[in-house]
Design a protein around this motif. Structure first.
Motif, PDB file in Angstrom:
ATOM      1  N   GLU A 235      -6.546 -33.740   9.200  1.00  0.00           N
ATOM      2  CA  GLU A 235      -6.894 -32.570   9.999  1.00  0.00           C
ATOM      3  C   GLU A 235      -8.408 -32.399   9.964  1.00  0.00           C
ATOM      4  O   GLU A 235      -9.097 -33.030   9.156  1.00  0.00           O
ATOM      5  N   THR A 236      -8.931 -31.577  10.868  1.00  0.00           N
ATOM      6  CA  THR A 236     -10.360 -31.266  10.825  1.00  0.00           C
ATOM      7  C   THR A 236     -10.582 -30.045   9.948  1.00  0.00           C
ATOM      8  O   THR A 236      -9.693 -29.196   9.809  1.00  0.00           O
ATOM      9  N   ARG A 237     -11.766 -29.963   9.360  1.00  0.00           N
ATOM     10  CA  ARG A 237     -12.035 -28.885   8.401  1.00  0.00           C
ATOM     11  C   ARG A 237     -12.013 -27.509   9.060  1.00  0.00           C
ATOM     12  O   ARG A 237     -11.728 -26.511   8.399  1.00  0.00           O
ATOM     13  N   ASP A 238     -12.277 -27.444  10.365  1.00  0.00           N
ATOM     14  CA  ASP A 238     -12.379 -26.158  11.050  1.00  0.00           C
ATOM     15  C   ASP A 238     -11.027 -25.470  11.251  1.00  0.00           C
ATOM     16  O   ASP A 238     -10.991 -24.262  11.517  1.00  0.00           O
ATOM     17  N   VAL A 239      -9.943 -26.206  11.156  1.00  0.00           N
ATOM     18  CA  VAL A 239      -8.638 -25.595  11.428  1.00  0.00           C
ATOM     19  C   VAL A 239      -7.833 -25.355  10.151  1.00  0.00           C
ATOM     20  O   VAL A 239      -6.657 -25.036  10.219  1.00  0.00           O
ATOM     21  N   LEU A 240      -8.484 -25.487   9.000  1.00  0.00           N
ATOM     22  CA  LEU A 240      -7.760 -25.304   7.743  1.00  0.00           C
ATOM     23  C   LEU A 240      -7.742 -23.861   7.262  1.00  0.00           C
ATOM     24  O   LEU A 240      -7.228 -23.561   6.192  1.00  0.00           O
ATOM     25  N   GLY A 241      -8.331 -22.947   8.037  1.00  0.00           N
ATOM     26  CA  GLY A 241      -8.205 -21.520   7.751  1.00  0.00           C
ATOM     27  C   GLY A 241      -8.964 -21.055   6.523  1.00  0.00           C
ATOM     28  O   GLY A 241      -8.483 -20.189   5.793  1.00  0.00           O
ATOM     29  N   ARG A 242     -10.154 -21.571   6.292  1.00  0.00           N
ATOM     30  CA  ARG A 242     -10.936 -21.182   5.124  1.00  0.00           C
ATOM     31  C   ARG A 242     -12.071 -20.249   5.527  1.00  0.00           C
ATOM     32  O   ARG A 242     -12.601 -20.336   6.625  1.00  0.00           O
ATOM     33  N   SER A 243     -12.455 -19.348   4.634  1.00  0.00           N
ATOM     34  CA  SER A 243     -13.439 -18.312   4.964  1.00  0.00           C
ATOM     35  C   SER A 243     -14.840 -18.874   5.177  1.00  0.00           C
ATOM     36  O   SER A 243     -15.553 -18.458   6.087  1.00  0.00           O
ATOM     37  N   ALA A 244     -15.235 -19.806   4.332  1.00  0.00           N
ATOM     38  CA  ALA A 244     -16.622 -20.274   4.338  1.00  0.00           C
ATOM     39  C   ALA A 244     -16.772 -21.599   5.069  1.00  0.00           C
ATOM     40  O   ALA A 244     -15.891 -22.462   5.018  1.00  0.00           O
ATOM     41  N   ALA A 245     -17.898 -21.745   5.732  1.00  0.00           N
ATOM     42  CA  ALA A 245     -18.216 -23.012   6.401  1.00  0.00           C
ATOM     43  C   ALA A 245     -18.600 -24.064   5.362  1.00  0.00           C
ATOM     44  O   ALA A 245     -19.334 -23.776   4.413  1.00  0.00           O
ATOM     45  N   ARG A 246     -18.074 -25.265   5.539  1.00  0.00           N
ATOM     46  CA  ARG A 246     -18.424 -26.396   4.686  1.00  0.00           C
ATOM     47  C   ARG A 246     -19.291 -27.376   5.468  1.00  0.00           C
ATOM     48  O   ARG A 246     -19.055 -27.587   6.655  1.00  0.00           O
ATOM     49  N   PRO A 247     -20.270 -28.001   4.817  1.00  0.00           N
ATOM     50  CA  PRO A 247     -21.019 -29.047   5.510  1.00  0.00           C
ATOM     51  C   PRO A 247     -20.131 -30.247   5.789  1.00  0.00           C
ATOM     52  O   PRO A 247     -19.295 -30.613   4.955  1.00  0.00           O
ATOM     53  N   ALA A 248     -20.290 -30.857   6.936  1.00  0.00           N
ATOM     54  CA  ALA A 248     -19.496 -32.038   7.272  1.00  0.00           C
ATOM     55  C   ALA A 248     -19.819 -33.193   6.330  1.00  0.00           C
ATOM     56  O   ALA A 248     -18.951 -34.022   6.029  1.00  0.00           O
ATOM     57  N   PHE A 249     -21.045 -33.247   5.863  1.00  0.00           N
ATOM     58  CA  PHE A 249     -21.474 -34.355   5.011  1.00  0.00           C
ATOM     59  C   PHE A 249     -22.247 -33.797   3.824  1.00  0.00           C
ATOM     60  O   PHE A 249     -23.334 -33.244   3.994  1.00  0.00           O
ATOM     61  N   ALA A 250     -21.674 -33.901   2.638  1.00  0.00           N
ATOM     62  CA  ALA A 250     -22.320 -33.353   1.447  1.00  0.00           C
ATOM     63  C   ALA A 250     -22.441 -34.387   0.334  1.00  0.00           C
ATOM     64  O   ALA A 250     -22.594 -34.040  -0.831  1.00  0.00           O
ATOM     65  N   ALA A 251     -22.369 -35.669   0.695  1.00  0.00           N
ATOM     66  CA  ALA A 251     -22.550 -36.722  -0.302  1.00  0.00           C
ATOM     67  C   ALA A 251     -24.006 -36.729  -0.766  1.00  0.00           C
ATOM     68  O   ALA A 251     -24.919 -36.422  -0.002  1.00  0.00           O
ATOM     69  N   LEU A 252     -24.202 -37.091  -2.039  1.00  0.00           N
ATOM     70  CA  LEU A 252     -25.525 -37.078  -2.637  1.00  0.00           C
ATOM     71  C   LEU A 252     -25.856 -38.436  -3.255  1.00  0.00           C
ATOM     72  O   LEU A 252     -24.967 -39.123  -3.774  1.00  0.00           O
TER      73      LEU A 252
END
Length: 280
Positions: A235-252
């Motif tokens: 699924e895409t992160r936008d439809v998972l019903g979470r309050s906060a926005a997550r970055p699409a790419f957070a690898a370090l």
């Protein structure tokens, strides 16, 4: 070396205290009930009484969705608390470590972030962590600012545990295919942080597991390594019903010349599953 660890009841703090003890340091580990990092007097007294050479500050609010609904609380703990801890460390001439995360970035880069990349957090938690970095560096010039990604470990419920529980309860899970990070085993990160405090390389350090994956791929690897049959739905992160926005790419990853590196994320997962099985 005397090492004071805040937040020792948490996932990383627990492993940092163990790693410091294994490295033959004298450790005082304080959980949130023993030390309220927003209490200036309590923080000052803890440092003055123990007089550490290094303070590893692991206490903080880490629930991204909870922080979105209570940004003032997140800032009080993650930024103001960080300032108090760093200042107390400076008062006793101690180094300090502040633990931050990949949420300080907006995820638009499309590849792993390095220390020189500009921060642009999307969430309240990311903003509070970035503020904590600034507050720590301002209050204590002998500061290590350690960013990591997607932590999992033995002392708190985490993404691996959640996936395994959902598999047991429902036989299928939903996971985002467009959310990328570097899943990092806290025991590996803790050992790296303890190595870090034994030197003088102050400033920003990206310390995350080698490699990157999506939440979807991470879930699949969890079940593959656990030998569990479970359907993983993409699924895409936008439809998972979470309050906060997550970055699409957070690898370090680190651009430091002599960076302390961590094992690949799959190795961290294997080690965690072995630890989890041993504790069962």
């Amino acid at each position: 070396m005397r090492v004071l660890v805040s937040g020792s009841g948490g996932m990383l703090g627990h492993d940092v205290a163990l790693a410091a003890e294994r490295a033959d340091h004298e450790v005082r580990a304080l959980d949130r009930h023993q030390l309220d990092v927003t209490d200036e007097q309590a923080v000052g007294e803890a440092a003055a009484e123990f007089r550490p050479s290094a303070v590893i500050h692991c206490a903080g609010l880490s629930d991204i969705d909870a922080a979105e609904d209570a940004e003032a609380d997140a800032t009080a703990v993650n930024a103001e608390g960080a300032r108090l801890v760093a200042a107390a460390a400076k008062a006793v001439e101690a180094k300090v470590v502040y633990v931050s995360c990949g949420l300080v970035f907006d995820g638009e880069k499309g590849s792993a972030y390095v220390e020189s990349d500009e921060a642009a957090p999307l969430s309240a938690l990311g903003r509070s962590k970035l503020a904590g970095e600034t507050a720590t560096a301002t209050a204590n010039p002998r500061a290590f600012l350690v960013r990591s990604s997607w932590l999992f470990g033995s002392n708190r419920h985490n993404f691996v545990d959640e996936m395994l529980q959902l598999a047991e309860d429902h036989g299928e899970v939903l996971a985002a295919r467009d959310e990328i990070g570097s899943p990092t085993y806290t025991a590996h990160l803790a050992a790296a942080i303890v190595r870090l405090i034994e030197g003088e390389s102050f400033g920003l350090h990206h310390m995350a597991a080698e490699g990157e994956c999506s939440r979807y791929d991470f879930a699949r690897e969890i079940f593959d390594q656990s030998r569990i049959e479970c359907s993983v739905l993409s699924e895409t992160r936008d439809v998972l019903g979470r309050s906060a926005a997550r970055p699409a790419f957070a690898a370090l990853e680190s651009q430091r010349r002599h960076a302390i590196t961590l094992p690949p994320w799959r190795d961290g997962l294997s080690a965690y599953l072995a630890e989890r099985g041993a504790d069962a």
